[in-house]
Motif scaffolding. Structure first.
Motif, short mmCIF file in Angstrom:
data_model
loop_
_atom_site.label_atom_id
_atom_site.label_comp_id
_atom_site.label_asym_id
_atom_site.label_seq_id
_atom_site.Cartn_x
_atom_site.Cartn_y
_atom_site.Cartn_z
N ILE A 131 36.45 8.33 55.97
CA ILE A 131 37.69 8.93 56.45
C ILE A 131 37.84 8.57 57.92
CG2 ILE A 131 39.02 11.06 56.55
CD1 ILE A 131 37.95 10.19 53.77
N ALA A 132 39.03 8.12 58.30
CA ALA A 132 39.25 7.68 59.68
C ALA A 132 40.37 8.48 60.33
CB ALA A 132 39.60 6.19 59.70
N VAL A 133 40.13 8.87 61.60
CA VAL A 133 41.12 9.59 62.40
C VAL A 133 41.14 8.94 63.78
CG1 VAL A 133 41.71 11.77 63.50
CG2 VAL A 133 40.86 11.76 61.17
N SER A 134 42.31 8.53 64.24
CA SER A 134 42.41 8.02 65.61
C SER A 134 42.83 9.15 66.54
CB SER A 134 43.42 6.88 65.69
OG SER A 134 44.74 7.35 65.47
N PHE A 135 42.56 8.99 67.83
CA PHE A 135 42.91 10.02 68.80
C PHE A 135 43.32 9.37 70.12
CE2 PHE A 135 38.48 9.15 69.57
CZ PHE A 135 38.35 9.21 70.95
N ILE A 136 44.21 10.03 70.82
CA ILE A 136 44.56 9.65 72.19
C ILE A 136 44.54 10.91 73.04
CG2 ILE A 136 45.93 7.64 71.55
CD1 ILE A 136 48.43 9.32 71.96
N THR A 165 38.80 5.83 67.55
CA THR A 165 38.80 6.21 66.14
C THR A 165 37.50 6.92 65.81
OG1 THR A 165 40.19 4.32 65.55
CG2 THR A 165 38.99 5.38 63.77
N LEU A 166 37.61 8.00 65.07
CA LEU A 166 36.45 8.72 64.56
C LEU A 166 36.39 8.51 63.05
CD1 LEU A 166 36.91 12.13 66.44
CD2 LEU A 166 35.55 10.16 67.17
N THR A 167 35.19 8.35 62.51
CA THR A 167 35.03 8.16 61.08
C THR A 167 34.01 9.14 60.53
OG1 THR A 167 33.32 6.47 61.39
CG2 THR A 167 35.60 5.70 61.21
N ALA A 168 34.14 9.45 59.25
CA ALA A 168 33.19 10.33 58.57
C ALA A 168 33.20 9.98 57.09
CB ALA A 168 33.54 11.79 58.78
#
Length: 372
Positions: free
Chosen positions: A207-212, A231-234
């Protein structure tokens, strides 16, 4: 003889009254001290006067609310403007160590004006709000200078600073010929960091989530530095809720935010597949390829299955991408590491799987209704 005794008695009585009246006026040992006037309004002045019958006495005055007056002559005066009641005393060093005291009463001015003001909270970040309050007594009107404009003898105003410059407001109130002022300052510090999340993929697998961020100089996730954007992944399976948490720090302080991602699937889950493992305890499963988010998650149309392929007590993920007809097998280790261990082409339905096992040499063996 009786006449002489009577005369002596009269003289002694007279001397007693003379000495008694003199000590009441002068204090013990022939020294006097007094205020003139003995009652004043705050802001007014009074004259403190002292005198000793011993001309060359050295005197000290205390209790007047300022530094003591030391080694003064036996006679003198000084003008004072106390703001509260005073109990003054004088001690003169001569043959008697003379002492005297005097009281001054200070009252509030008639028709005086008093003003109070404050910010609450007194410190804010840029973009946050603070409430300014003011009140007065004895005033008929009030005005202000500085960052806020007010009206009335009491009230509130709200301010939201757009820069990190401190804010000051001075309130001046008047009435009956008198006036009073009060100044308050609001401390403004840089804005707190802000965090925005953007989910990239919500299908099973990685699962990938990008952040700014804004106003941040550093960010950490689970104790690791991840920069101020990225990007954070899990690892996640269908139906799970995966939290992503960030703590970002900047000149204005720290902000922590968390997003919870529901892993969507589509298809059937938890199919009972006969799994057998022939791997011995001395051999560990070696992942052949690092997980690549884009390789694994190509579509939101998934079927997925959780099972412990290598009997290490941690469930592994098998997901079928129905659009590409690929089976992805991801091994999830006990230390939280994930790796893509096998890809099988031509799988259009997870029900095609007969068994998934690990051979003695560490290879993952997949049997299907159509052998590959």
């Amino acid at each position: 003889m009786q006449f002489i005794c009577l005369k002596i008695s009269i003289i002694l009585i007279g001397l007693f009254f003379i000495f008694s009246s003199k000590s009441q006026a002068q204090g013990f040992g022939g020294v006097t001290i007094s205020f003139s006037p003995s009652t004043i309004e705050r802001g007014q002045s009074t004259r403190l006067t002292w005198s000793s019958t011993t001309f060359f006495a050295q005197c000290n005055i205390g209790g007047i609310g300022i530094d003591p007056i030391s080694n003064i002559q036996s006679r003198g005066s000084v003008t004072l403007s106390p703001t509260s009641n005073v109990e003054a005393f004088i001690i003169c060093n001569n043959d008697f160590n003379t002492f005297a005291s005097a009281s001054l009463t200070v009252t509030e001015p008639t028709n005086s004006v008093s003003v109070t003001s404050s910010f609450s909270p007194s410190t804010v970040n840029v973009g946050q709000s603070s409430t300014f309050r003011w009140s007065s007594t004895g005033a008929t009107n009030c005005s202000s200078t500085g960052a806020l404009s007010i009206s009335g003898v009491s009230g509130t105003r709200t301010i939201t600073p757009s820069s990190d410059d401190n804010v000051s407001v001075t309130v001046t109130c008047s009435g009956n010929g008198n006036s009073g002022t009060s100044t308050s300052t609001l401390t403004v510090v840089p804005a707190l960091p802000t965090i925005r999340f953007f989910p990239l993929q919500t299908g099973p697998g990685v699962i990938a989530v990008s952040f700014i961020t804004t106003n941040a100089t550093s960010c950490t996730s689970e104790g690791s530095d991840v920069g101020t954007s990225g990007t954070l992944t899990a690892f996640g399976f269908a139906g799970a809720v995966i939290p992503f948490s960030l703590t970002c720090t900047g000149p204005g302080g720290s902000t922590t935010d968390t997003i919870f991602i529901f892993v969507s699937g589509g298809g059937t889950f938890d199919i009972n597949i006969n799994s057998s493992s022939q791997i011995n305890s001395a051999t560990s499963l070696q992942a052949t390829t690092e997980v690549n988010v884009m390789d694994i998650v190509e579509s939101s149309n998934y079927q997925s299955l959780l099972m412990d392929i290598n009997n290490d007590g941690v469930k592994d993920l098998m997901g079928v991408d129905l659009l590409t007809q690929r089976l992805y097998i991801l091994v999830n280790s006990s230390n939280g590491q994930q790796a893509l261990s096998k890809v099988v082409e031509g799988i259009s339905d997870i029900n095609q799987l007969n068994s998934v096992s690990v051979s003695i040499d560490g290879d993952i063996v997949v049997t299907t209704t159509t052998q590959h």
